[in-house]
Each structure stands twice: as structure tokens, then as C-alpha cells.
Scaffold this motif. Structure first.
Motif, PDB file in Angstrom:
ATOM      1  N   LYS A  42      23.153  50.567   8.587  1.00  0.00           N
ATOM      2  CA  LYS A  42      22.224  51.073   9.597  1.00  0.00           C
ATOM      3  C   LYS A  42      20.949  51.647   8.997  1.00  0.00           C
ATOM      4  N   GLY A  43      20.835  51.673   7.678  1.00  0.00           N
ATOM      5  CA  GLY A  43      19.619  52.173   7.047  1.00  0.00           C
ATOM      6  C   GLY A  43      19.502  53.677   7.131  1.00  0.00           C
ATOM      7  N   ALA A  44      18.330  54.184   6.743  1.00  0.00           N
ATOM      8  CA  ALA A  44      18.152  55.637   6.633  1.00  0.00           C
ATOM      9  C   ALA A  44      18.159  56.328   7.981  1.00  0.00           C
ATOM     10  N   ARG A  45      17.557  55.723   8.996  1.00  0.00           N
ATOM     11  CA  ARG A  45      17.348  56.444  10.245  1.00  0.00           C
ATOM     12  C   ARG A  45      18.628  56.709  11.021  1.00  0.00           C
ATOM     13  N   ALA A  75      20.623  69.619  -0.225  1.00  0.00           N
ATOM     14  CA  ALA A  75      20.824  68.558  -1.218  1.00  0.00           C
ATOM     15  C   ALA A  75      20.520  67.189  -0.615  1.00  0.00           C
ATOM     16  N   GLN A  76      19.317  66.698  -0.910  1.00  0.00           N
ATOM     17  CA  GLN A  76      18.932  65.354  -0.471  1.00  0.00           C
ATOM     18  C   GLN A  76      18.526  64.477  -1.655  1.00  0.00           C
ATOM     19  N   THR A  77      17.667  64.997  -2.536  1.00  0.00           N
ATOM     20  CA  THR A  77      17.108  64.200  -3.630  1.00  0.00           C
ATOM     21  C   THR A  77      18.188  63.697  -4.579  1.00  0.00           C
ATOM     22  N   GLU A  78      18.022  62.446  -5.032  1.00  0.00           N
ATOM     23  CA  GLU A  78      18.955  61.831  -5.978  1.00  0.00           C
ATOM     24  C   GLU A  78      18.164  61.228  -7.140  1.00  0.00           C
ATOM     25  N   PRO A  79      18.846  60.909  -8.239  1.00  0.00           N
ATOM     26  CA  PRO A  79      18.154  60.306  -9.388  1.00  0.00           C
ATOM     27  C   PRO A  79      17.374  59.045  -9.032  1.00  0.00           C
ATOM     28  N   ASP A  80      17.897  58.237  -8.104  1.00  0.00           N
ATOM     29  CA  ASP A  80      17.225  56.986  -7.737  1.00  0.00           C
ATOM     30  C   ASP A  80      16.728  56.996  -6.301  1.00  0.00           C
ATOM     31  N   ALA A  81      16.735  58.157  -5.682  1.00  0.00           N
ATOM     32  CA  ALA A  81      16.299  58.246  -4.285  1.00  0.00           C
ATOM     33  C   ALA A  81      15.637  59.597  -4.064  1.00  0.00           C
ATOM     34  N   GLY A  82      14.414  59.728  -4.596  1.00  0.00           N
ATOM     35  CA  GLY A  82      13.690  60.959  -4.387  1.00  0.00           C
ATOM     36  C   GLY A  82      12.955  60.928  -3.056  1.00  0.00           C
ATOM     37  N   SER A  83      11.922  60.092  -2.983  1.00  0.00           N
ATOM     38  CA  SER A  83      11.126  59.998  -1.763  1.00  0.00           C
ATOM     39  C   SER A  83      11.549  58.826  -0.888  1.00  0.00           C
ATOM     40  N   ASP A  84      12.593  58.117  -1.276  1.00  0.00           N
ATOM     41  CA  ASP A  84      13.035  56.933  -0.536  1.00  0.00           C
ATOM     42  C   ASP A  84      14.481  57.119  -0.083  1.00  0.00           C
ATOM     43  N   PRO A  85      14.693  57.749   1.101  1.00  0.00           N
ATOM     44  CA  PRO A  85      16.063  57.996   1.552  1.00  0.00           C
ATOM     45  C   PRO A  85      16.857  56.719   1.776  1.00  0.00           C
ATOM     46  N   GLY A 128      25.298  59.878  11.627  1.00  0.00           N
ATOM     47  CA  GLY A 128      24.033  59.143  11.627  1.00  0.00           C
ATOM     48  C   GLY A 128      22.811  59.974  11.976  1.00  0.00           C
ATOM     49  N   GLU A 129      22.996  61.272  12.265  1.00  0.00           N
ATOM     50  CA  GLU A 129      21.861  62.115  12.639  1.00  0.00           C
ATOM     51  C   GLU A 129      21.247  62.871  11.460  1.00  0.00           C
ATOM     52  N   GLY A 130      21.744  62.640  10.265  1.00  0.00           N
ATOM     53  CA  GLY A 130      21.268  63.394   9.113  1.00  0.00           C
ATOM     54  C   GLY A 130      19.794  63.223   8.829  1.00  0.00           C
ATOM     55  N   PHE A 131      19.290  61.999   8.950  1.00  0.00           N
ATOM     56  CA  PHE A 131      17.877  61.739   8.665  1.00  0.00           C
ATOM     57  C   PHE A 131      16.982  62.521   9.614  1.00  0.00           C
ATOM     58  N   ALA A 132      17.376  62.611  10.889  1.00  0.00           N
ATOM     59  CA  ALA A 132      16.574  63.350  11.866  1.00  0.00           C
ATOM     60  C   ALA A 132      16.513  64.827  11.511  1.00  0.00           C
ATOM     61  N   PHE A 133      17.653  65.396  11.081  1.00  0.00           N
ATOM     62  CA  PHE A 133      17.664  66.794  10.654  1.00  0.00           C
ATOM     63  C   PHE A 133      16.715  66.993   9.471  1.00  0.00           C
ATOM     64  N   ALA A 134      16.807  66.087   8.503  1.00  0.00           N
ATOM     65  CA  ALA A 134      15.982  66.212   7.302  1.00  0.00           C
ATOM     66  C   ALA A 134      14.501  66.084   7.632  1.00  0.00           C
ATOM     67  N   PHE A 188       3.748  70.866  -6.962  1.00  0.00           N
ATOM     68  CA  PHE A 188       3.863  70.543  -5.542  1.00  0.00           C
ATOM     69  C   PHE A 188       3.283  69.179  -5.197  1.00  0.00           C
ATOM     70  N   MET A 189       2.461  68.633  -6.070  1.00  0.00           N
ATOM     71  CA  MET A 189       1.944  67.288  -5.834  1.00  0.00           C
ATOM     72  C   MET A 189       3.022  66.227  -6.069  1.00  0.00           C
ATOM     73  N   ILE A 190       4.164  66.662  -6.614  1.00  0.00           N
ATOM     74  CA  ILE A 190       5.293  65.760  -6.862  1.00  0.00           C
ATOM     75  C   ILE A 190       6.475  66.084  -5.962  1.00  0.00           C
ATOM     76  N   THR A 191       6.802  67.363  -5.846  1.00  0.00           N
ATOM     77  CA  THR A 191       8.019  67.749  -5.141  1.00  0.00           C
ATOM     78  C   THR A 191       7.849  67.743  -3.624  1.00  0.00           C
ATOM     79  N   GLU A 192       8.968  67.573  -2.935  1.00  0.00           N
ATOM     80  CA  GLU A 192       9.019  67.533  -1.463  1.00  0.00           C
ATOM     81  C   GLU A 192       8.088  66.469  -0.874  1.00  0.00           C
ATOM     82  N   GLY A 193       7.884  65.399  -1.604  1.00  0.00           N
ATOM     83  CA  GLY A 193       7.055  64.303  -1.122  1.00  0.00           C
ATOM     84  C   GLY A 193       5.818  64.107  -1.960  1.00  0.00           C
ATOM     85  N   PRO A 194       5.858  63.188  -2.949  1.00  0.00           N
ATOM     86  CA  PRO A 194       4.676  62.927  -3.773  1.00  0.00           C
ATOM     87  C   PRO A 194       3.487  62.490  -2.922  1.00  0.00           C
TER      88      PRO A 194
END
Length: 409
Positions: free
Chosen positions: A203-206, A151-161, A255-261, A385-391
Motif C-alpha cells: 500500500k506504500g507510505a500513505r 522513531a521514523q528515520t532509518e539508515p536507508d529511509a531518511g526523507s523517503d518514508p 495504515g494511519e502512521g504516515f498521516a500522524f507523522a 537543520f538544513m539536513i535534519t527533519e527534511g533536507p
């Protein structure tokens, strides 16, 4: 659900039959399997797909059928391929996994986002678990006793963590989660979710995002919606309202979640490219056969220059994608920074797969629009697939940023 089969030694014996050397596939060094080993693996896997899976393209696969195929996959040595040997798997590296993804993607009998016929999808996050977390979450998944979702994708945060709004606020020995995740595959049947949430907005996404293992029965967690897609699947929306998660359910440090993702997504992009190759190859084979048989205005379609050029372009783009996929996989296997390569693989691969499916559908005419052939399903899946997991637009921007910073060559 099929149980975990055999031990590592019995699985390794399967590779001996296929001519695949585990010493090459699982070495800690940068060694990769030889091309002859991969070719033998491909031939055996293709025979399995054609014999066991293609018959289900035009009929429903019941649960009994699924269990039977899973058993055959285990017996054939196609089980837990990418799971390390220490966990009872076969430790196949990405250079081998791209062959697997390519071959099973040649059929619509295997759902585009569900490869559980060949064992549970584990992913790098669960494989990093140790101790009690491993006992409670990884081991049951490997044994077929639990199902996980991501579970990562959100209504306002799909490709922008960086825009992620789901928060995890620490309160003593636990965290309180609030937020919404959307388009989460398999959430409706999952036992737990791997949830990314903001733990430090400053600290932002990273370094401000952490990963948590959250049981689906936790109070305050609910599946609030399901979305019927044109691909036939129904991803879910998950709501978190004052959901308490124990500190010991955090994966890694705060704070390590972004690296895992990112590791998950890097491998996923290569999977997209390999899948596109399987789709394009099957569509092209069907179309070549059809063009030889179908006669219009007194001659076969295959004799028309316009059709010949389309087939030539399809084959050229497919070949280019195969080379890109292999190159990216080998670099990641070698421990190199291959972000640029994975961006290109997913962008070019997904678009290539859709273009080829679209051209092949067009050349089939009316019959291509029917469910008598798999092309229309390939077409729908590849468009998604041109949209999901990274447009593709987002990945082009990410690649350009690497280029402008001199971080790609």
C-alpha cells in the motif's frame, strides 16, 4: 524532572496577566490572537529568556538549575503552552507557538532540540491517544514521569518514508517488529518510543505504515549506537529484533502512521522557521553592536558600505521569514492545507538562519570563532537543520511536485 503544575484554570490566569485572551487562543473556530496580544506575550517571554536563560550561555546548567528554571517557567505561565486545556495545558495555537519558538531560540542556553525547560514535548501523536493508551503514555509524559521519543528515520529511509524497511508483522493479538531506526533524539533517556513501521508493503507510505507505542525495555529492543554530532547532541540508533508489541499499542487504525507523522512534520517545519528567526535576530543584534564598537583602519565597521549592505540583507531576509512563518501558522490554525507554505518556511528559514549566522560570524572575525559568543553554536545548529527533519533539497522537490499538480498557489 518537574511535575505537572496547577490546573487549567490557574494556567489560564497567567494569560490574563500577559493580556493574552484564552478565548482567542483556544477557540474552536479560526480565530487567532490579535497582534497586540502576541506582542505582549513576546515582551514577557523575552524578559524571561534574558533574565533566566542568557546567564547560562557561558556556564553549565546543572540539574538543580534546570529544576529551578522549570519552576519559574510554571510560575510565569510558560508551561505546557501547546497542550490542550483538556489535558491541563494552555492550548496555545500555532500562531502563538511561533512566538514562543522564536523567543527561546534567541539563546543557546536552551538546546536546539530540547525545550523541556518549558514542559515535556508531547506532539500530535500522543495528544491523539484515548482511554488506556492515554493513561499509560500521555498522562505520565504530561506529569513529567515518562519521556517519549519519535522513531521514523532509518539508515536507508531518511526523507523517503516509502523506502522504510522496519516491518511490523501481525501475529494474532500482537505485532512483531524488526528493523533499525537511526538518529533518534532522546532515545537514550526515553521510556517509550513512537515507532513508525510498515504493516502493508503493497500500500506504500500513505496507507501502508502504522504507528506503535513501544516500551524501551521490551525484549529485543536495544540502543545499538549513539552518534556524536557537531551540534553537541548524541542521537541514537535503535534496533528491533523480533520485538513483540500488543495490538492495543497501535495508535489509530492500521495504515494511519504516515498521516500522524505528516501532522508532526508540518508543525515541525514551522518550528524550524520560527527558530531560524530567533537565531538570526540575536546574531544580527550582536553584530550591529559589534560593528558600532569595532574600529579598523581608523573607522568603525558600521561606517563601511560593505558591512552596511550585509546587515541590510540580513534584516530583509529575517523580515521575509517572519512573514512566511506567520502566514503558514495562521493557515494551519484555520485548518487549511498549508503543505506548500511549510515546505517554503523550513527551506527558506533554515537557509536564512544559517546565512545570517555565517555572515555575522564573519563580521566578528576571530572573536566570532570563540565560545565567548553564542554565534558559533548558532552557526553549527543552523547548519544541521538544513539536513535534519527534511533536507532542503527534498522539500524543494516536494514543493515543485505540488506546483506541477496545481496544488499550490
Amino acid at each position: 524532572m518537574a511535575a505537572r503544575s496547577g490546573n487549567a484554570a490557574s494556567q489560564r490566569s497567567r494569560w490574563g496577566r500577559f493580556g493574552l485572551l484564552t478565548s482567542a487562543l483556544n477557540a474552536e473556530s479560526v480565530a487567532v490572537p490579535s497582534q497586540s496580544e502576541l506582542d505582549e506575550f513576546r515582551r514577557n517571554l523575552r524578559r524571561f529568556v534574558e533574565r533566566e536563560l542568557l546567564p547560562f550561555e557561558r556556564k553549565t546548567m546543572e540539574e538543580a538549575d534546570r529544576r529551578a528554571i522549570q519552576k519559574k517557567a510554571q510560575d510565569a505561565g510558560f508551561w505546557l503552552l501547546d497542550v490542550p486545556e483538556e489535558f491541563g495545558g494552555q492550548g496555545l495555537r500555532l500562531s502563538g507557538m511561533v512566538v514562543f519558538w522564536h523567543e527561546i531560540s534567541r539563546t543557546i542556553a536552551v538546546p536546539a532540540r530540547d525545550h523541556s525547560l518549558f514542559g515535556p514535548f508531547v506532539g500530535p501523536i500522543l495528544l491523539s491517544l484515548q482511554g488506556e493508551q492515554r493513561r499509560r503514555y500521555l498522562d505520565p509524559v504530561l506529569a513529567g514521569e515518562k519521556i517519549a521519543c519519535f522513531a521514523q528515520t532509518e539508515p536507508d529511509a531518511g526523507s523517503d518514508p516509502a523506502s522504510m524497511r522496519t516491518r511490523a508483522v501481525r501475529k494474532g493479538a500482537h505485532y512483531v517488529l524488526n528493523g533499525v531506526k537511526r538518529f533518534i533524539t532522546h532515545a537514550e533517556k526515553a521510556d517509550f518510543a513512537q515507532v513508525l513501521a510498515v504493516t502493508d508493503p503493497g500500500k506504500g507510505a500513505r496507507s501502508g505504515i502504522s504507528c506503535f507505542l513501544v516500551d524501551m525495555e521490551t525484549p529485543g529492543l536495544k540502543i545499538s549506537a549513539q552518534h556524536q554530532t557537531m551540534m553537541g547532541d548524541r542521537p541514537c540508533e535503535i534496533s528491533f529484533e523480533e520485538v513483540e508489541v500488543a495490538e492495543e499499542n497501535r495508535v489509530g487504525a492500521e495504515g494511519e502512521g504516515f498521516a500522524f507523522a505528516q501532522k508532526w512534520l508540518n508543525e515541525g517545519r514551522i518550528r524550524h522557521g520560527a527558530r531560524a528567526c530567533g537565531v538570526a535576530e540575536r546574531c544580527l543584534e550582536l553584530t550591529i553592536d559589534y560593528a558600532k564598537q569595532r574600529r579598523t583602519f581608523g573607522e568603525p565597521l558600521a561606517e563601511r558600505q560593505g558591512v552596511q549592505w550585509i546587515l541590510a540583507d540580513c534584516f530583509t531576509e529575517l523580515h521575509a521569514t517572519k512573514l512566511m512563518v506567520r502566514d503558514a501558522a495562521e493557515k494551519l490554525d484555520a485548518g487549511l492545507d498549508a503543505r506548500a507554505e511549510t515546505f517554503m518556511v523550513k527551506t527558506y528559514g533554515d537557509e536564512m538562519g544559517f546565512r545570517v549566522a555565517d555572515r555575522c560570524l564573519q563580521l566578528h572575525g576571530g572573536i566570532g570563532l570563540t565560545t565567548e559568543l553564542p554565534i558559533e553554536k548558532f552557526w553549527r545548529d543552523q547548519r544541521s537543520f538544513m539536513i535534519t527533519e527534511g533536507p532542503t533539497e527534498v522539500l524543494r522537490t516536494a514543493l515543485a511536485k505540488l506546483l506541477l499538480r496545481g496544488m499550490a498557489s
